[in-house]
Scaffold this active site. Structure first.
Site, PDB file in Angstrom:
ATOM      1  N   SER A 247       3.938 -22.413 -45.653  1.00 40.17           N
ATOM      2  CA  SER A 247       4.825 -21.387 -45.096  1.00 40.17           C
ATOM      3  C   SER A 247       5.383 -20.520 -46.217  1.00 40.17           C
ATOM      4  O   SER A 247       6.007 -19.509 -45.964  1.00 40.17           O
ATOM      5  CB  SER A 247       5.990 -22.052 -44.370  1.00 40.17           C
ATOM      6  OG  SER A 247       6.725 -22.839 -45.288  1.00 40.17           O
ATOM      7  N   TYR A 281      12.036 -21.219 -38.566  1.00 44.31           N
ATOM      8  CA  TYR A 281      12.586 -22.467 -39.077  1.00 44.31           C
ATOM      9  C   TYR A 281      13.088 -22.399 -40.512  1.00 44.31           C
ATOM     10  O   TYR A 281      13.723 -23.329 -41.000  1.00 44.31           O
ATOM     11  CB  TYR A 281      11.571 -23.602 -38.897  1.00 44.31           C
ATOM     12  CG  TYR A 281      10.645 -23.865 -40.051  1.00 44.31           C
ATOM     13  CD1 TYR A 281      10.831 -24.987 -40.852  1.00 44.31           C
ATOM     14  CD2 TYR A 281       9.607 -23.017 -40.324  1.00 44.31           C
ATOM     15  CE1 TYR A 281       9.975 -25.233 -41.903  1.00 44.31           C
ATOM     16  CE2 TYR A 281       8.746 -23.268 -41.356  1.00 44.31           C
ATOM     17  CZ  TYR A 281       8.934 -24.373 -42.153  1.00 44.31           C
ATOM     18  OH  TYR A 281       8.091 -24.610 -43.193  1.00 44.31           O
ATOM     19  N   LYS A 282      12.810 -21.287 -41.190  1.00 42.44           N
ATOM     20  CA  LYS A 282      13.241 -21.187 -42.581  1.00 42.44           C
ATOM     21  C   LYS A 282      14.098 -19.948 -42.743  1.00 42.44           C
ATOM     22  O   LYS A 282      15.237 -19.927 -42.355  1.00 42.44           O
ATOM     23  CB  LYS A 282      11.994 -21.049 -43.444  1.00 42.44           C
ATOM     24  CG  LYS A 282      11.741 -22.231 -44.353  1.00 42.44           C
ATOM     25  CD  LYS A 282      10.457 -21.988 -45.059  1.00 42.44           C
ATOM     26  CE  LYS A 282      10.407 -22.656 -46.386  1.00 42.44           C
ATOM     27  NZ  LYS A 282       9.100 -22.416 -47.004  1.00 42.44           N
ATOM     28  N   TYR A 313       0.158 -28.619 -35.714  1.00 40.34           N
ATOM     29  CA  TYR A 313      -1.168 -28.447 -36.314  1.00 40.34           C
ATOM     30  C   TYR A 313      -2.287 -28.583 -35.277  1.00 40.34           C
ATOM     31  O   TYR A 313      -3.447 -28.365 -35.577  1.00 40.34           O
ATOM     32  CB  TYR A 313      -1.415 -29.541 -37.365  1.00 40.34           C
ATOM     33  CG  TYR A 313      -0.706 -29.381 -38.679  1.00 40.34           C
ATOM     34  CD1 TYR A 313       0.670 -29.201 -38.735  1.00 40.34           C
ATOM     35  CD2 TYR A 313      -1.406 -29.447 -39.876  1.00 40.34           C
ATOM     36  CE1 TYR A 313       1.324 -29.080 -39.948  1.00 40.34           C
ATOM     37  CE2 TYR A 313      -0.763 -29.333 -41.096  1.00 40.34           C
ATOM     38  CZ  TYR A 313       0.600 -29.146 -41.129  1.00 40.34           C
ATOM     39  OH  TYR A 313       1.239 -29.032 -42.331  1.00 40.34           O
ATOM     40  N   HIS A 327      -0.491 -33.308 -46.657  1.00 41.88           N
ATOM     41  CA  HIS A 327       0.925 -32.902 -46.564  1.00 41.88           C
ATOM     42  C   HIS A 327       1.751 -33.735 -47.543  1.00 41.88           C
ATOM     43  O   HIS A 327       1.333 -34.833 -47.922  1.00 41.88           O
ATOM     44  CB  HIS A 327       1.448 -33.122 -45.136  1.00 41.88           C
ATOM     45  CG  HIS A 327       2.641 -32.269 -44.809  1.00 41.88           C
ATOM     46  ND1 HIS A 327       3.909 -32.574 -45.231  1.00 41.88           N
ATOM     47  CD2 HIS A 327       2.747 -31.104 -44.126  1.00 41.88           C
ATOM     48  CE1 HIS A 327       4.740 -31.638 -44.810  1.00 41.88           C
ATOM     49  NE2 HIS A 327       4.060 -30.730 -44.133  1.00 41.88           N
ATOM     50  N   ASP A 329       4.834 -36.228 -48.456  1.00 40.11           N
ATOM     51  CA  ASP A 329       5.282 -37.362 -47.632  1.00 40.11           C
ATOM     52  C   ASP A 329       6.711 -37.191 -47.100  1.00 40.11           C
ATOM     53  O   ASP A 329       7.223 -38.051 -46.398  1.00 40.11           O
ATOM     54  CB  ASP A 329       5.127 -38.690 -48.384  1.00 40.11           C
ATOM     55  CG  ASP A 329       5.967 -38.739 -49.639  1.00 40.11           C
ATOM     56  OD1 ASP A 329       6.684 -37.755 -49.917  1.00 40.11           O
ATOM     57  OD2 ASP A 329       5.905 -39.765 -50.346  1.00 40.11           O
ATOM     58  N   ASP A 330       7.346 -36.054 -47.438  1.00 34.21           N
ATOM     59  CA  ASP A 330       8.718 -35.825 -46.963  1.00 34.21           C
ATOM     60  C   ASP A 330       8.796 -35.750 -45.440  1.00 34.21           C
ATOM     61  O   ASP A 330       9.810 -36.081 -44.850  1.00 34.21           O
ATOM     62  CB  ASP A 330       9.296 -34.535 -47.571  1.00 34.21           C
ATOM     63  CG  ASP A 330       8.370 -33.341 -47.388  1.00 34.21           C
ATOM     64  OD1 ASP A 330       7.145 -33.530 -47.481  1.00 34.21           O
ATOM     65  OD2 ASP A 330       8.874 -32.234 -47.137  1.00 34.21           O
ATOM     66  N   ASP A 442      42.155  -7.426 -26.468  1.00 35.81           N
ATOM     67  CA  ASP A 442      40.892  -6.717 -26.713  1.00 35.81           C
ATOM     68  C   ASP A 442      40.955  -5.314 -26.124  1.00 35.81           C
ATOM     69  O   ASP A 442      40.318  -5.006 -25.130  1.00 35.81           O
ATOM     70  CB  ASP A 442      39.764  -7.562 -26.061  1.00 35.81           C
ATOM     71  CG  ASP A 442      38.386  -6.984 -26.278  1.00 35.81           C
ATOM     72  OD1 ASP A 442      38.225  -6.165 -27.205  1.00 35.81           O
ATOM     73  OD2 ASP A 442      37.465  -7.359 -25.525  1.00 35.81           O
TER      74      ASP A 442
HETATM   75  C1  SPV Z   1      32.911  -8.872 -26.619  1.00 35.19           C
HETATM   76  O1  SPV Z   1      32.451  -9.940 -26.988  1.00 35.19           O
HETATM   77  O2  SPV Z   1      33.917  -8.391 -27.109  1.00 35.19           O
HETATM   78  C2  SPV Z   1      32.224  -8.108 -25.578  1.00 35.19           C
HETATM   79  C3  SPV Z   1      31.391  -8.801 -24.606  1.00 35.19           C
HETATM   80  O3  SPV Z   1      32.403  -6.932 -25.519  1.00 35.19           O
HETATM   81  S1  SPV Z   1      32.348  -9.141 -23.236  1.00 35.19           S
HETATM   82  O4  SPV Z   1      33.499  -9.895 -23.653  1.00 35.19           O
HETATM   83  O5  SPV Z   1      31.520  -9.887 -22.306  1.00 35.19           O
HETATM   84  O6  SPV Z   1      32.753  -7.875 -22.663  1.00 35.19           O
HETATM   85 MG    MG Z   2      33.931  -6.215 -26.751  1.00 33.79          MG
END
Ligand code: SPV
Ligand code: MG
Length: 670
Positions: A247, A281-282, A313, A327, A329-330, A442
């Site tokens: 990888s 995965y990395k 695989y 491979h 052995d880890d 908010d």
């Molecule tokens: C937020 O995470 O602030 C969003 C998504 O705007 S939601 O709360 O669903 O409106």
């Molecule tokens: Mg928001």
């Protein structure tokens, strides 16, 4: 560990083949003599110190060894009486070079498959090769085994014995006992018998185990007939195919040494993991798949390079049917254990074998990988990665982060299931969670400078791409500055919602008054943002609130079309219904009209839908928008309550808290 190779003899039975060179120099394949094959195998396994007893044509032999240009340290010990003594005396001559060390003792005319040597070298105890299934040879060595240990070795033991091949791995203590006896023998004039005569005197004090190779390939060359047989067997050995998968995008000496080991087993086929698998995965590979393929194609001795499309695989094993899969052995114990089990099971369907080499973590590589990670966190690299990931994976996931520590959780949390690794691709800097962390509602109260400060905290300690919740985007005149700043910082995507006035969180729905912006205004905002941004990487996504505000599906679809036409790089459709029906309907209608533009969903309410289902329906980004906040703060509340209830910290500590050590471990040290 030193190798002791016995090459003093005349090789009389080889006829003209040994007229001008010792037997070990006899060619057995296009590329190798008996000796060059032995030496390459030893060197590949890391055994660099070779004590070689010489006699017949010793100078030719020494010159030949040097001409091979292998990274070995040779100590040649000449037995001047090689014509009249046996190798017991050659060992005696070399005794000073053979003190205080483990020994791989092998006769110079022995040819074997690499895997046998590897296994015996890696075995912890002393061993001698035997074959319990081979015919008892009339003239060659046989062994009597007692209580699981080698008791006697010689050509005379015809009864209750097994065939032996003169290849020993001897731990220092066992070797010392045998060597001391060899010295006694030779000093008492016993120089024409086998060294094994001395061993038989002291075998009961040693602990030498039989190493049964059954029908695997290992043969001595005594005469021309043997030689012909061995040559045919070596052709088969060299035609075996070996599969190994990589990888890595940084090829270092450890990889080259592993490939060299593979070469000893046969033709090397390299499976290169696709970008999608590596990213899952990395980390996102710095060197794209096609270039990684070219890197491996250009390594000497690599016969073929193929794509491996999953961590499993199975598909490639069944397609290429390699004789060996190699491979480190880890994976016996790490998350790939189930992948390993599947490899063993798949190989067993046709008799293939898994060969594992001790895993060596290369310190320089760890350092390099760290540097690459750091580089991938620069604004340029980070910003572009989100688009690349969406293109690569079809659908990506993001989780909310509102601080450095939540960023680290988003960055480092990995879950391993059935040989697969799962981690989040990106982080969502939510307005709700950013505000909540500051104890504020908010409502676009937390100003942009403060929001940028949160982003900075996250950027400083992580490498994953960031999706920024831009609320309404504010005034168009302000929005253009926001776009430029975010772009400069290395943020990959801003999502703005089509609301205006005092914005409240969408999950309130119509409980409180919220105004949706006009299509025209919002399109102007999108267009202005698009004009302001400097790079193709940065994405402006338009979030449609029609379903939240109960304006109907048609309004949502009309808006989506208009926003895409105005230049939106993606559409986020939101809903607060638990049932996903309206979301699914929107996706279907939108996808009928536009199959390309990325679609984003935030399944906080419709949380029963799986990622797989979203992907199938054409969603490209799934955002878990508030889960670290919703899980973290209740735990804090409970802790605070518990301390108040108990008037001490013990209970809260036991019930709700991580240990200090665990919390410290969340923060990686630079
Ligand atoms: C937020 O995470 O602030 C969003 C998504 O705007 S939601 O709360 O669903 O409106
Ligand atoms: Mg928001």
């Amino acid at each position: 560990m030193k190798a002791l190779i016995l090459n003093s003899g005349l090789g009389k039975r080889m006829g003209s083949l040994t007229e001008s060179a010792p037997k070990c120099m006899t060619q057995i394949s296009e590329n190798d003599s008996i000796l060059s094959r032995q030496l390459k195998m030893l060197s590949t396994l890391g055994i660099k110190d070779v004590v070689m007893t010489t006699g017949y044509r010793n100078k030719d032999l020494e010159e030949y060894c040097e001409s091979l240009q292998l990274p070995m340290n040779y100590q040649f010990v000449y037995n001047e009486d090689y014509e009249t003594t046996n190798y017991i005396y050659s060992i005696y001559c070399a005794r000073n070079e053979l003190q205080n060390t483990d020994i791989m003792l092998l006769h110079g005319d022995l040819v074997f498959e690499f895997a046998i040597l590897k296994e015996i070298v890696e075995a912890e105890e002393s061993h001698l090769l035997i074959s319990s299934t081979a015919e008892i040879p009339e003239k060659d060595f046989k062994a009597i085994i007692k209580n699981g240990k080698i008791d006697k070795v010689g050509i005379e033991f015809m009864n209750q014995s097994v065939a032996v091949q003169p290849l020993y791995k001897l731990n220092q203590e066992d070797w010392k006992i045998w060597l001391d006896e060899i010295v006694k023998y030779c000093e008492n004039g016993k120089r024409t018998c086998y060294a094994e005569n001395a061993l038989n005197e002291v075998a009961s004090y040693c602990n030498i185990k039989p190493f049964d190779i059954y029908n695997r390939f290992c043969a001595e060359i005594d005469n021309v007939h043997d030689w012909e047989k061995v040559k045919a067997a070596v052709v088969l050995e060299e035609e075996k195919s070996v599969y190994i998968s990589f990888s890595t995008d940084i090829i270092h000496s450890g990889h080259i040494s592993l490939i060299n080991k593979c070469k000893m087993l046969g033709r090397v086929v390299i499976g290169v993991l696709t970008d999608e698998v590596v990213a899952s995965y990395k980390r996102f590979p710095m060197v794209p798949f096609a270039e990684r393929v070219a890197l491996f194609q250009n390594i000497k001795g690599v016969d073929a390079v193929v794509a491996q499309k999953s961590l499993s695989y199975k598909e490639n094993i069944l397609k290429y049917r390699p004789d060996y899969v190699v491979h480190g052995d880890d994976w016996k114990t790490n998350f790939q254990k189930s992948v390993r089990d599947e490899v063993i099971e798949t190989l067993s369907t046709y008799g293939g074998k898994l060969v594992e080499f001790p895993y060596e973590a290369d310190k320089r590589y760890v350092e390099l990988d760290k540097r690459v990670r750091m580089e991938s966190a620069t604004p340029e690299m980070r910003r572009g990665r989100l688009k690349k990931m969406i293109n690569l994976k079809g659908m990506i996931t993001a989780i909310e982060a509102h601080s450095g520590i939540t960023g680290l959780i988003a960055e480092n949390t990995v879950v391993y299931q059935e040989g697969k690794a799962y981690q989040f691709d990106a982080m969502w800097v939510s307005s709700l969670c950013d505000s909540t962390a500051k104890g504020k509602p908010d409502i676009e109260l937390v100003d942009m400078s403060s929001r940028f400060r949160t982003i900075d905290d996250i950027l400083e300690v992580t490498t994953k791409p960031i999706i920024f919740d831009g609320d309404t985007g504010g005034l168009t005149e302000h929005f253009v500055y926001t776009v430029r700043t975010l772009e400069r910082m290395g943020v990959s995507m801003i999502i703005i919602e089509d609301k205006t006035g005092l914005k409240k969180n969408s999950l309130f729905g119509t409980e409180i008054e919220q105004t949706q912006d006009s299509i025209e205004n919002f399109c102007n905002k999108i267009a202005a943002g698009k004009k302001a941004k400097k790079t193709k990487d940065f994405m402006i996504v338009a979030r449609i609130e029609s379903l939240i505000l109960e304006k109907g599906m048609q309004d949502a679809i009309t808006r989506a079309m208009k926003y895409v036409e105005a230049g939106a790089d993606g559409i986020m459709i939101h809903s607060r219904k638990e049932e996903p029906d309206e979301i699914f309907e929107f996706i279907e209608q939108f996808r009928n009209w536009d199959s390309q533009t990325p679609l984003v969903v935030v399944p906080t309410s419709f949380n029963s839908v799986t990622e797989e289902e979203f992907k199938k329906r054409g969603v490209n980004v799934v955002i878990y928008a508030n889960h670290l906040t919703r899980s973290g703060f209740p735990a804090m509340q409970n802790t605070a309550k518990r301390i108040l209830e108990c008037h001490r910290g013990k209970e809260a500590s036991n019930e709700y808290c991580m240990s200090i050590k665990e919390i410290i471990n969340l923060i990686p040290e630079e």
